[in-house]
Design an enzyme around this catalytic site. Structure first.
Site, PDB file in Angstrom:
ATOM      1  N   ASP A 141       3.365   4.242   0.668  1.00  0.00           N
ATOM      2  CA  ASP A 141       4.703   4.065   1.456  1.00  0.00           C
ATOM      3  C   ASP A 141       4.405   5.132   2.666  1.00  0.00           C
ATOM      4  O   ASP A 141       4.322   6.253   2.330  1.00  0.00           O
ATOM      5  CB  ASP A 141       5.407   4.666   0.338  1.00  0.00           C
ATOM      6  CG  ASP A 141       7.052   4.537   0.847  1.00  0.00           C
ATOM      7  OD1 ASP A 141       7.330   4.944   2.104  1.00  0.00           O
ATOM      8  OD2 ASP A 141       8.071   4.289   0.082  1.00  0.00           O
ATOM      9  N   LEU A 142       4.475   4.481   3.508  1.00  0.00           N
ATOM     10  CA  LEU A 142       4.287   5.433   4.827  1.00  0.00           C
ATOM     11  C   LEU A 142       5.460   6.098   5.129  1.00  0.00           C
ATOM     12  O   LEU A 142       5.355   7.286   6.096  1.00  0.00           O
ATOM     13  CB  LEU A 142       3.900   4.407   6.133  1.00  0.00           C
ATOM     14  CG  LEU A 142       2.536   3.409   5.954  1.00  0.00           C
ATOM     15  CD1 LEU A 142       2.380   2.938   7.014  1.00  0.00           C
ATOM     16  CD2 LEU A 142       1.565   4.548   5.742  1.00  0.00           C
ATOM     17  N   ASP A 186      -9.557   3.153   1.162  1.00  0.00           N
ATOM     18  CA  ASP A 186      -9.645   4.023   0.312  1.00  0.00           C
ATOM     19  C   ASP A 186      -9.387   3.227  -1.024  1.00  0.00           C
ATOM     20  O   ASP A 186      -9.248   1.916  -1.081  1.00  0.00           O
ATOM     21  CB  ASP A 186      -8.760   5.259   0.164  1.00  0.00           C
ATOM     22  CG  ASP A 186      -7.329   5.135   0.562  1.00  0.00           C
ATOM     23  OD1 ASP A 186      -6.707   3.897   0.208  1.00  0.00           O
ATOM     24  OD2 ASP A 186      -6.561   5.998   1.200  1.00  0.00           O
ATOM     25  N   HIS A 205      -6.923   7.218  -7.658  1.00  0.00           N
ATOM     26  CA  HIS A 205      -8.051   7.048  -8.247  1.00  0.00           C
ATOM     27  C   HIS A 205      -7.882   7.178  -9.739  1.00  0.00           C
ATOM     28  O   HIS A 205      -8.593   6.433 -10.427  1.00  0.00           O
ATOM     29  CB  HIS A 205      -8.944   8.484  -8.059  1.00  0.00           C
ATOM     30  CG  HIS A 205      -9.371   8.634  -6.728  1.00  0.00           C
ATOM     31  ND1 HIS A 205     -10.375   9.491  -6.159  1.00  0.00           N
ATOM     32  CD2 HIS A 205      -9.203   8.043  -5.722  1.00  0.00           C
ATOM     33  CE1 HIS A 205     -10.677   9.461  -4.806  1.00  0.00           C
ATOM     34  NE2 HIS A 205      -9.919   8.524  -4.510  1.00  0.00           N
ATOM     35  N   GLY A 242       0.934  -1.123  -0.116  1.00  0.00           N
ATOM     36  CA  GLY A 242      -0.104  -0.017  -0.001  1.00  0.00           C
ATOM     37  C   GLY A 242       0.958   1.117   0.174  1.00  0.00           C
ATOM     38  O   GLY A 242       1.887   1.091  -0.339  1.00  0.00           O
TER      39      GLY A 242
HETATM   40  O1  T3D Z   1      -1.451   8.651   2.207  1.00  0.00           O
HETATM   41  C1  T3D Z   1      -2.544   8.549   1.261  1.00  0.00           C
HETATM   42  O2  T3D Z   1      -2.184   9.147   0.297  1.00  0.00           O
HETATM   43  C2  T3D Z   1      -3.874   7.872   1.383  1.00  0.00           C
HETATM   44  C3  T3D Z   1      -3.395   6.518   0.817  1.00  0.00           C
HETATM   45  C4  T3D Z   1      -3.510   5.391   1.847  1.00  0.00           C
HETATM   46  C5  T3D Z   1      -3.342   4.107   1.187  1.00  0.00           C
HETATM   47  C6  T3D Z   1      -2.870   3.103   2.010  1.00  0.00           C
HETATM   48  O3  T3D Z   1      -2.123   2.183   1.625  1.00  0.00           O
HETATM   49  S1  T3D Z   1      -2.852   3.284   3.875  1.00  0.00           S
HETATM   50  C7  T3D Z   1      -2.103   1.843   4.335  1.00  0.00           C
HETATM   51  C8  T3D Z   1      -0.619   1.783   4.325  1.00  0.00           C
HETATM   52  N1  T3D Z   1      -0.110   0.502   4.466  1.00  0.00           N
HETATM   53  C9  T3D Z   1       0.184  -0.212   5.523  1.00  0.00           C
HETATM   54  O4  T3D Z   1      -0.142   0.519   6.629  1.00  0.00           O
HETATM   55  C10 T3D Z   1       0.766  -1.474   5.627  1.00  0.00           C
HETATM   56  C11 T3D Z   1       2.226  -1.407   6.350  1.00  0.00           C
HETATM   57  N2  T3D Z   1       2.903  -2.528   6.332  1.00  0.00           N
HETATM   58  C12 T3D Z   1       2.687  -3.446   7.263  1.00  0.00           C
HETATM   59  O5  T3D Z   1       1.886  -3.603   8.029  1.00  0.00           O
HETATM   60  C13 T3D Z   1       3.614  -4.768   7.111  1.00  0.00           C
HETATM   61  O6  T3D Z   1       4.734  -4.378   6.380  1.00  0.00           O
HETATM   62  C14 T3D Z   1       2.825  -6.017   6.178  1.00  0.00           C
HETATM   63  C15 T3D Z   1       1.748  -6.537   7.081  1.00  0.00           C
HETATM   64  C16 T3D Z   1       2.216  -5.612   5.020  1.00  0.00           C
HETATM   65  C17 T3D Z   1       3.955  -7.079   6.049  1.00  0.00           C
HETATM   66  O7  T3D Z   1       4.649  -7.387   7.380  1.00  0.00           O
HETATM   67  P1  T3D Z   1       5.982  -8.150   7.237  1.00  0.00           P
HETATM   68  O8  T3D Z   1       6.146  -8.350   8.920  1.00  0.00           O
HETATM   69  O9  T3D Z   1       5.801  -9.329   6.438  1.00  0.00           O
HETATM   70  O10 T3D Z   1       6.911  -7.161   6.641  1.00  0.00           O
HETATM   71  P2  T3D Z   1       7.544  -5.942   7.256  1.00  0.00           P
HETATM   72  O11 T3D Z   1       8.785  -6.403   8.119  1.00  0.00           O
HETATM   73  O12 T3D Z   1       6.823  -5.214   8.015  1.00  0.00           O
HETATM   74  O13 T3D Z   1       8.041  -5.061   6.038  1.00  0.00           O
HETATM   75  C18 T3D Z   1       9.407  -5.273   5.479  1.00  0.00           C
HETATM   76  C19 T3D Z   1       9.784  -4.000   5.060  1.00  0.00           C
HETATM   77  O14 T3D Z   1       8.917  -3.268   4.041  1.00  0.00           O
HETATM   78  C20 T3D Z   1      10.389  -3.197   6.188  1.00  0.00           C
HETATM   79  O15 T3D Z   1      11.295  -2.392   5.790  1.00  0.00           O
HETATM   80  P3  T3D Z   1      12.817  -2.707   6.554  1.00  0.00           P
HETATM   81  O16 T3D Z   1      12.527  -3.021   8.051  1.00  0.00           O
HETATM   82  O17 T3D Z   1      13.127  -4.137   6.107  1.00  0.00           O
HETATM   83  O18 T3D Z   1      13.671  -1.814   6.096  1.00  0.00           O
HETATM   84  C21 T3D Z   1       8.804  -2.174   6.406  1.00  0.00           C
HETATM   85  O19 T3D Z   1       9.293  -1.100   6.930  1.00  0.00           O
HETATM   86  C22 T3D Z   1       8.675  -2.191   4.904  1.00  0.00           C
HETATM   87  N3  T3D Z   1       7.380  -1.638   4.557  1.00  0.00           N
HETATM   88  C23 T3D Z   1       6.354  -2.558   4.453  1.00  0.00           C
HETATM   89  N4  T3D Z   1       5.314  -1.819   4.279  1.00  0.00           N
HETATM   90  C24 T3D Z   1       5.632  -0.603   4.051  1.00  0.00           C
HETATM   91  C25 T3D Z   1       7.067  -0.380   4.171  1.00  0.00           C
HETATM   92  N5  T3D Z   1       7.620   0.690   3.844  1.00  0.00           N
HETATM   93  C26 T3D Z   1       6.834   1.970   3.752  1.00  0.00           C
HETATM   94  N6  T3D Z   1       5.551   1.807   3.571  1.00  0.00           N
HETATM   95  C27 T3D Z   1       4.812   0.429   3.898  1.00  0.00           C
HETATM   96  N7  T3D Z   1       3.508   0.784   3.542  1.00  0.00           N
END
Ligand code: T3D
Length: 265
Positions: free
Chosen positions: A70-71, A147, A92, A68
Site C-alpha cells: 500500500d503506497l 522483493d 518474508h 502490492g
Molecule cells: O515498502 C516496503 O515495505 C517495500 C515493499 C514493496 C513491495 C511492493 O509491492 S512495491 C510496489 C507497489 N505497488 C505498485 O507500485 C503498484 C501501484 N499500482 C498501480 O500501478 C496500478 O494501480 C495498477 C497497475 C496495479 C492497476 O492500475 P489500474 O489503472 O487498473 O487501477 P488504478 O486506478 O491505478 O487503481 C485503483 C485504485 O487503487 C486507485 O485508487 P482510487 O483512485 O480509485 O481512490 C489507486 O490509487 C489504488 N491503488 C492501486 N494500487 C495501490 C493503490 N493504493 C495504494 N497502494 C497501491 N499499491
C-alpha cells in the site's frame, strides 16, 4: 460444513476441505497494509494447522488480485523507517509461511498481481488466471528492486531473460503470455473462472494430501541440493509418504480396479 474466521482485511472460509482466503481491500486493488500482511500469514498458519483443510485457494476481492505494498502507507512512513525490517518482519514471514504450508495453495488470480502482490501470487503452488488477470513487477516505476521473493522465484519459473525484462520494464504481462511463459498453469475465460478454480481445488482437496505436502517440501528443498542429496532426501520423504493410509488405499484401489478414496491421512 462452512467455517468462517473473522479478519479485518481478509475473508476466510472452509468448505468441503478447501480453505478460501480472499484479500479484501478492493478499493486499493487489495494493496497490502501491515494488517493484511499479518492476517494473511495468520490465515495460512490456520489453514496449515486445520486437519480438515486439504487445499487452500488464495484470491482477491473485486477486480484486482493484489496491487502490492500500500503506497499510501509507504508515503506516511517517518524518517528512519527500515524497509529491510519491514520486509523481514512482514512479507518474508508471509512468503515463508506459504512455502512451508504442506498443502497445495491454488492462486486464483482474478485480476492484476503487481509488486509484492505478484510475489505472493508466485508463492502459490498452482495458478489459475482469469483471462482479465495480469502480472507486473511495478517496483522499477517507483525506484525499487523486486522483493517478496521475486528475485528468487521469477527466474526459476520463467528464466532470467524474461524475469529481468519484467523487472526493468514493469510491463503488464497478460494472462495469455503468462501461460505461454509458464507463470500460470491455466487461464480461464471470465465466465468460467470460478468453476475452473473450484474444479482444481476439489481435485487437490480429494488427493493424497500428505504426499502432496511432501512433494512440495521435496521440490523446494531440491533447489539447494546436488543430485545425490536430492535422491537421498526424496527416499527419506518417500518413507514418510509410504506410512500414510492414503498409500495403502492407493495401492489397494489400483489392484481392485476402482478409484482411490483418499482421506488425506
Ligand atoms: O515498502 C516496503 O515495505 C517495500 C515493499 C514493496 C513491495 C511492493 O509491492 S512495491 C510496489 C507497489 N505497488 C505498485 O507500485 C503498484 C501501484 N499500482 C498501480 O500501478 C496500478 O494501480 C495498477 C497497475 C496495479 C492497476 O492500475 P489500474 O489503472 O487498473 O487501477 P488504478 O486506478 O491505478 O487503481 C485503483 C485504485 O487503487 C486507485 O485508487 P482510487 O483512485 O480509485 O481512490 C489507486 O490509487 C489504488 N491503488 C492501486 N494500487 C495501490 C493503490 N493504493 C495504494 N497502494 C497501491 N499499491
Amino acid at each position: 460444513m462452512t467455517k468462517a474466521m473473522p479478519y479485518d482485511t481478509l475473508l476466510y472460509s472452509v468448505e468441503n476441505a478447501v480453505a478460501t482466503l480472499t484479500l479484501n481491500r478492493p478499493q486499493t486493488l487489495n494493496a497490502f497494509n501491515d494488517v493484511m500482511i499479518r492476517e494473511a500469514t495468520e490465515a495460512f498458519k490456520q489453514a496449515a494447522r486445520d486437519a480438515s483443510v486439504r487445499a487452500i485457494v488464495l484470491t482477491g476481492a473485486g477486480r484486482g488480485f493484489s496491487s502490492g505494498q500500500d503506497l499510501a502507507d509507504t508515503q506516511s512512513r517517518g524518517e528512519g523507517f527500515s524497509i529491510a525490517e519491514h520486509l523481514r518482519q512482514g512479507y518474508h514471514r508471509l512468503i515463508k509461511q506459504m512455502i512451508k504450508t504442506e498443502k497445495p495453495i491454488l492462486g486464483a488470480i482474478n485480476g492484476v498481481a503487481a509488486g509484492a502482490g505478484c510475489g505472493v501470487a508466485l508463492a502459490c503452488d498452482f495458478r489459475v488466471a482469469s483471462e482479465k488477470a495480469s502480472f507486473m513487477l511495478a517496483f522499477s516505476r517507483i525506484g525499487l528492486i523486486p522483493d517478496s521473493g521475486l528475485n528468487w522465484m521469477l527466474p526459476r519459473l520463467i528464466g532470467y531473460a524474461r524475469a529481468y525484462r519484467m523487472a526493468l520494464t514493469a510491463e503488464k504481462v497478460p494472462a495469455a503470455t503468462a501461460l505461454e511463459w509458464g507463470l500460470v498453469n491455466a487461464v480461464a475465460p471470465e465466465a468460467e473462472f470460478a468453476a475452473t478454480v473450484q474444479g482444481w481445488a476439489t481435485q487437490f482437496a480429494s488427493g493424497a494430501t500428505r504426499a502432496f505436502g511432501l512433494t512440495k517440501r521435496g521440490m523446494y528443498r531440491s533447489f539447494d541440493m546436488d543430485l545425490d542429496e536430492a535422491l537421498d532426501y526424496e527416499a527419506h520423504l518417500q518413507d514418510i509418504a509410504a506410512r500414510s493410509d492414503d498409500f495403502k488405499e492407493g495401492v489397494r484401489a489400483f489392484l481392485e480396479k476402482r478409484p482411490a478414496q483418499f482421506k488425506g491421512q
